[in-house]
Motif scaffolding. Structure first.
Motif, mmCIF file in Angstrom:
data_model
loop_
_atom_site.group_PDB
_atom_site.id
_atom_site.type_symbol
_atom_site.label_atom_id
_atom_site.label_comp_id
_atom_site.label_asym_id
_atom_site.label_seq_id
_atom_site.Cartn_x
_atom_site.Cartn_y
_atom_site.Cartn_z
ATOM 1 N N ASN A 84 56.771 41.482 34.786
ATOM 2 C CA ASN A 84 55.721 40.562 35.272
ATOM 3 C C ASN A 84 54.279 41.096 35.567
ATOM 4 O O ASN A 84 54.121 41.154 36.744
ATOM 5 C CB ASN A 84 56.456 39.762 36.605
ATOM 6 C CG ASN A 84 55.484 38.776 37.063
ATOM 7 O OD1 ASN A 84 55.055 37.857 36.212
ATOM 8 N ND2 ASN A 84 55.361 38.284 38.299
ATOM 9 N N ALA A 85 53.824 41.758 34.704
ATOM 10 C CA ALA A 85 52.556 42.471 34.743
ATOM 11 C C ALA A 85 51.413 41.610 35.235
ATOM 12 O O ALA A 85 51.434 40.454 35.050
ATOM 13 C CB ALA A 85 52.144 43.011 33.283
ATOM 14 N N GLY A 86 50.323 42.175 36.010
ATOM 15 C CA GLY A 86 49.364 41.646 36.510
ATOM 16 C C GLY A 86 47.973 41.765 35.664
ATOM 17 O O GLY A 86 47.775 41.172 34.464
ATOM 18 N N GLY A 87 47.172 42.673 36.320
ATOM 19 C CA GLY A 87 45.931 43.012 35.628
ATOM 20 C C GLY A 87 44.876 42.277 36.139
ATOM 21 O O GLY A 87 44.764 41.831 37.348
ATOM 22 N N VAL A 88 43.587 42.377 35.376
ATOM 23 C CA VAL A 88 42.373 41.956 35.855
ATOM 24 C C VAL A 88 41.985 40.470 36.064
ATOM 25 O O VAL A 88 41.183 40.058 36.498
ATOM 26 C CB VAL A 88 41.025 42.768 35.168
ATOM 27 C CG1 VAL A 88 41.227 44.238 35.568
ATOM 28 C CG2 VAL A 88 41.114 42.478 33.515
ATOM 29 N N ASN A 89 42.683 39.761 35.150
ATOM 30 C CA ASN A 89 42.202 38.401 35.211
ATOM 31 C C ASN A 89 43.308 37.440 35.955
ATOM 32 O O ASN A 89 43.256 36.371 35.712
ATOM 33 C CB ASN A 89 42.435 37.606 33.607
ATOM 34 C CG ASN A 89 41.214 38.743 32.881
ATOM 35 O OD1 ASN A 89 40.416 38.959 33.669
ATOM 36 N ND2 ASN A 89 41.586 38.671 31.721
ATOM 37 N N VAL A 90 44.249 38.105 36.846
ATOM 38 C CA VAL A 90 45.245 37.278 37.503
ATOM 39 C C VAL A 90 44.406 36.244 38.455
ATOM 40 O O VAL A 90 45.016 34.900 38.549
ATOM 41 C CB VAL A 90 46.068 38.154 38.467
ATOM 42 C CG1 VAL A 90 46.892 37.368 39.214
ATOM 43 C CG2 VAL A 90 46.967 38.972 37.345
ATOM 44 N N VAL A 91 43.145 36.564 38.811
ATOM 45 C CA VAL A 91 42.684 35.572 39.930
ATOM 46 C C VAL A 91 42.458 34.329 39.186
ATOM 47 O O VAL A 91 42.407 33.232 39.863
ATOM 48 C CB VAL A 91 41.226 35.975 40.310
ATOM 49 C CG1 VAL A 91 40.226 36.482 39.485
ATOM 50 C CG2 VAL A 91 41.062 35.726 41.508
ATOM 51 N N ARG A 92 42.207 34.387 37.950
ATOM 52 C CA ARG A 92 41.957 33.046 37.248
ATOM 53 C C ARG A 92 43.392 32.248 36.627
ATOM 54 O O ARG A 92 43.599 31.256 36.708
ATOM 55 C CB ARG A 92 40.859 33.141 36.170
ATOM 56 C CG ARG A 92 40.664 31.934 35.414
ATOM 57 C CD ARG A 92 39.393 32.075 34.434
ATOM 58 N NE ARG A 92 39.162 30.726 33.684
ATOM 59 C CZ ARG A 92 38.139 30.659 33.079
ATOM 60 N NH1 ARG A 92 36.925 31.248 33.093
ATOM 61 N NH2 ARG A 92 37.794 29.597 32.262
ATOM 62 N N TYR A 93 44.126 33.316 35.690
ATOM 63 C CA TYR A 93 45.132 32.918 34.854
ATOM 64 C C TYR A 93 46.424 33.074 35.362
ATOM 65 O O TYR A 93 47.314 32.722 34.789
ATOM 66 C CB TYR A 93 44.978 33.507 33.689
ATOM 67 C CG TYR A 93 43.553 33.184 32.873
ATOM 68 C CD1 TYR A 93 43.406 31.931 32.179
ATOM 69 C CD2 TYR A 93 42.348 34.105 32.907
ATOM 70 C CE1 TYR A 93 42.236 31.718 31.658
ATOM 71 C CE2 TYR A 93 41.280 33.619 32.235
ATOM 72 C CZ TYR A 93 41.131 32.495 31.645
ATOM 73 O OH TYR A 93 39.963 32.132 30.936
ATOM 74 N N GLY A 94 46.609 33.920 36.403
ATOM 75 C CA GLY A 94 47.879 34.200 37.073
ATOM 76 C C GLY A 94 48.560 35.438 36.529
ATOM 77 O O GLY A 94 48.140 36.075 35.454
ATOM 78 N N MET A 95 49.679 35.778 37.119
ATOM 79 C CA MET A 95 50.573 36.727 36.441
ATOM 80 C C MET A 95 51.135 36.612 35.030
ATOM 81 O O MET A 95 51.110 35.275 34.642
ATOM 82 C CB MET A 95 51.720 37.191 37.504
ATOM 83 C CG MET A 95 51.019 37.423 38.814
ATOM 84 S SD MET A 95 50.588 39.157 38.865
ATOM 85 C CE MET A 95 51.903 40.185 39.148
ATOM 86 N N THR A 96 51.628 37.490 34.623
ATOM 87 C CA THR A 96 52.471 37.165 33.332
ATOM 88 C C THR A 96 53.464 35.916 33.332
ATOM 89 O O THR A 96 53.254 35.223 32.425
ATOM 90 C CB THR A 96 53.130 38.467 32.656
ATOM 91 O OG1 THR A 96 52.474 39.537 32.644
ATOM 92 C CG2 THR A 96 54.070 38.247 31.421
ATOM 93 N N ARG A 97 54.105 35.987 34.346
ATOM 94 C CA ARG A 97 55.135 34.703 34.373
ATOM 95 C C ARG A 97 54.417 33.469 34.203
ATOM 96 O O ARG A 97 54.919 32.611 33.562
ATOM 97 C CB ARG A 97 55.515 34.698 35.850
ATOM 98 C CG ARG A 97 56.636 33.656 36.281
ATOM 99 C CD ARG A 97 56.848 33.688 37.756
ATOM 100 N NE ARG A 97 57.501 35.083 38.317
ATOM 101 C CZ ARG A 97 58.814 35.519 38.110
ATOM 102 N NH1 ARG A 97 59.802 34.789 37.395
ATOM 103 N NH2 ARG A 97 59.245 36.487 38.387
ATOM 104 N N GLU A 98 53.315 33.226 34.703
ATOM 105 C CA GLU A 98 52.379 32.063 34.649
ATOM 106 C C GLU A 98 51.992 31.777 33.135
ATOM 107 O O GLU A 98 51.490 30.612 32.676
ATOM 108 C CB GLU A 98 51.213 31.855 35.497
ATOM 109 C CG GLU A 98 51.982 31.868 36.866
ATOM 110 C CD GLU A 98 50.898 32.094 38.112
ATOM 111 O OE1 GLU A 98 50.027 31.231 38.379
ATOM 112 O OE2 GLU A 98 50.914 33.284 38.593
ATOM 113 N N LEU A 99 52.080 32.856 32.348
ATOM 114 C CA LEU A 99 51.666 32.634 30.781
ATOM 115 C C LEU A 99 52.985 32.327 29.936
ATOM 116 O O LEU A 99 52.523 32.297 28.725
ATOM 117 C CB LEU A 99 50.908 33.934 30.346
ATOM 118 C CG LEU A 99 49.991 34.407 31.247
ATOM 119 C CD1 LEU A 99 49.148 35.496 30.998
ATOM 120 C CD2 LEU A 99 48.689 33.254 31.514
#
Lengths: 470, 470
Positions: free
Chosen positions: B150-165
């Motif tokens: 469930n990787a995160g990264g720099v764009n989570v604030v807008r698009y969420g974690m891997t789970r949400e994609l």
């Protein structure tokens, strides 16, 4: 075998204020609001705290008493109505209706399960934030039920389903243990995400007692267009254009047929014919932003101008004021109520791979008309999510018991066709009692086995919401 | 007891191309990339299809052989390195690297688990869409590993974690059954959402072989500002302002201390001092939109102007060109590498309720300095998500084996303090081997029991990635 000591124990543990057992007190809690399902119960429990929920479930499990969790009773699949067993306990969450916190820095709202969704939306609004979950029943439904059914609504195209808005869950498991998962963290990668099991489980694994929800910036700048389209294919092309050019501003993309407009104009008050002629179908598009409504209008007009030029729609009416915006929305919002006023009908809440919608619409109609040539489909829904409410009204002149006589067979036709296109037989309404047979028939056997394993793991006594879902 | 017939059976079933057993072939697959963990294995299996994965797992389960799934081996917690058992089979997904489809109408991308994330991002870009998952290791990590952790990264604030994609998952269960959950539907409320169990399970429940991912409109219009702040409290106030005023345009909100800038200027090439003086801390903000970069720049300048006026930041540098934008980002992106070049250090990937970050930063530093007065914290991270990389470098003059001598105790201090604030001991890196003891010590006992129940249900033979997570 009934445990005669159970009710006295329950009343002793929770008090007569919380446990109602007189037939006239219990009667209002036995049916779903549409009147499709009516069952039995020995008591209605209305706890005021998570501890009272826990005590109730522990006693029910000990006595093998079935528990039917109940939110606002706005579900469309009979998930909150008890079955025929006289042993049922209906567990209503309506008294657990406190907002525990609203945090405009963390952008979270923590609410108890019995909070009415509309009240939460207004509380967020007053705190200058947006709770984007929005649906027709929002002033009756409860947030606990929204989580339990993973509710959808009109803003899913931008913000996702209820699941995507949930940061944490507090719940009581069937044995009375409290699941303290009410974390409001945006990121927490410490093991399996257990709250995901409870979301969408329709009360079959435990009782959700509170939720931590994400809030978003308010999007007070709004711009709406009603576009007339020749076909679902044209709607699809219009969606592709708007998605690419408007980005995150695309807040809603709703579809309805010309027949739906006829129905609304016939039954609803204060609605107007949107164009000088009737078109085959319509798309209602809303853009929304935190700021600068003028720029939003310019963008929408430019994109719709391009759509007209490229023949991706036939005609368009842009809202020039809030009242125009509201009257355009009214055309869409009144469809369900107009259909109810029109008489008996069958509801089908399905989703499809979005690019398959045009082909599905053609083959589905042909399949139905081969069986019932004068059947009247009223099709509308959240097209941008691939979600159609594919509803069927009885043919003119058909008998009043048409749904009872033909409903099961027609529904099977619809759901089989959906399955053939790789769609889902329940996009946002869940399974409940209504779709249980079709769910068990059409779901992948491995997934069913996994679900039954999870059910057995968390609810070994099988007390939670029997006869629903699994 | 080892089953001597196992390896011949495995080679017979999959062929010598797929199963490598020579010590020199196996050796490169036994350690994590940081060199913290090294284990053993009897074979490395590199399947080319989901059916080969299924055959491998079925044979492993029959023989009770442990399986260690492996993606790009970029994890920071040792989750993809085998433990000391010589019976292990390392299952590398690198050959399953096909993009099965990109659909710009449904806005989905279906990729096999071994696809490199950066390749998927570029493929989406070429199709005029955005795959928003973005992280430092994106040109080495594999999408299967991104899902498993469930990787995160720099764009989570807008698009969420891997789970949400993730819309759908194809996976192989430990008994070799194939989970056909590769649906690309936006809405599907038919029972428990089983794919959620596999996402973030770190290879302990099965092997993810493919994923259906959501795509978004491309956001080619970008505007970046580096703001200097006096404290984490000021960063928090700046976040609140930007969140409310910029809405969905807020693509990144990254924080780093002045010490991190010192480190980058010392070790990295081609970076420049951003201001004429050193400030206590910095925030890197990126806004992005589908259209109209000029309007985006105007918005960012207006909001930052307001922030300066209201004293929510001390100074600000706005990017006026793509190269300026890239050099501002470089200050943030080079921190990890600069810290590596600087020598031994301890990494802590934690999250906090965002409004607690200022208090946490004060009490955490006091707690550490009481033990080790000259310890050097380098703190940076995805502040907008409440996620800090709270890293500790050895004090000047400390011995080279400082991390071995003091690491465990210092890490316990950090994680205990995080737990005290209601934070998470792993925001986006997972548990693996590195955090297992702390996870088992700090996680709620009920949640641990539920997780063990699910593990037992799906992996009764306990073959999947032993020694990781649970």
């Amino acid at each position: 075998m009934q445990d005669l000591a159970f009710l006295p124990r329950l009343i002793e543990a929770l008090g007569p204020d919380v446990v109602a057992t007189e037939p006239d007190q219990v009667a209002p809690w036995l049916a779903d609001w549409r009147g499709l399902y009516r069952g039995n119960a020995q008591a209605v429990v209305r706890p005021r705290s998570v501890d009272e929920v826990a005590r109730c479930l522990a006693l029910c499990q000990q006595a093998a008493v079935p528990v039917v969790p109940r939110g606002g009773n706005t579900g469309l699949c009979g998930g909150a109505a008890p079955d025929s067993s006289p042993a049922n306990v209906v567990l209503s969450m309506d008294r657990m209706n406190a907002i525990r916190s609203i945090d405009t820095i963390a952008n979270t709202l923590i609410a108890e399960a019995g909070c009415i969704l509309g009240n939460l939306r207004r509380a967020a609004q007053e705190a200058h934030r947006l709770l984007p979950l929005s649906l027709a029943a929002e002033d009756s439904c409860q947030i606990g039920g929204n989580l339990a059914t993973n509710a959808g609504g009109v803003n899913v195209v931008r913000y996702g389903m209820t699941r995507e808005l949930v940061l944490g869950v507090e719940a009581v498991l069937p044995n009375g243990e409290i699941f303290h998962g009410l974390r409001a963290l945006r990121k927490d990668n410490t093991g399996y995400d257990l709250k995901q099991l409870l979301i969408g489980s329709e009360g079959t694994l435990g009782v959700i007692t509170a939720a931590a929800l994400r809030l978003f910036p308010r999007t007070d700048a709004r711009s709406v267009v009603l576009a007339a389209v020749a076909s679902p294919l044209q709607a699809l092309e219009l969606f592709e254009l708007l998605f690419a050019q408007c980005g995150a501003r695309l807040q809603a993309f709703e579809f309805f047929t010309g027949d739906c407009v006829d129905l609304v104009l016939k039954h609803a008050e204060g609605v107007q014919e949107p164009f000088s002629q009737r078109y085959p179908a319509y798309v209602l598009v809303e853009l929304a932003d935190t700021t600068d409504e003028a720029a939003l209008n310019v963008l929408l007009e430019r994109v719709i101008g391009e759509a007209l030029e490229r023949e991706l729609c036939l005609d368009a009416a842009v809202s020039a004021s809030l009242s125009q915006l509201q009257s355009l929305w009214k055309l869409r919002e009144e469809i369900s109520e107009a259909q109810r006023a029109d008489g008996p009908h069958l509801k089908h809440d399905v989703s499809l791979p979005i690019e398959q919608i045009p082909a599905f619409m053609v083959s589905m109609e042909a399949r139905l008309k081969a069986i019932s040539p004068s059947i009247r489909p009223f099709i509308f829904g959240h097209f941008g999510d691939g979600n159609l409410h594919y509803n069927l009204s009885r043919p003119a002149g058909a008998q009043r018991d048409w749904t009872a006589q033909h409903g099961k067979a027609l529904t099977a036709e619809v759901l089989d066709e959906v399955a053939r296109y790789g769609g889902s037989i329940s996009a946002e309404h869940g399974i409940g009692q209504l779709k249980r047979d079709d769910f068990l028939r059409l779901k992948d056997p491995l997934e069913l086995r996994m679900m039954r394993g999870i059910k057995q793991l968390l609810d070994p006594a099988g007390i939670m919401n029997p006869g629903k879902l699994l």
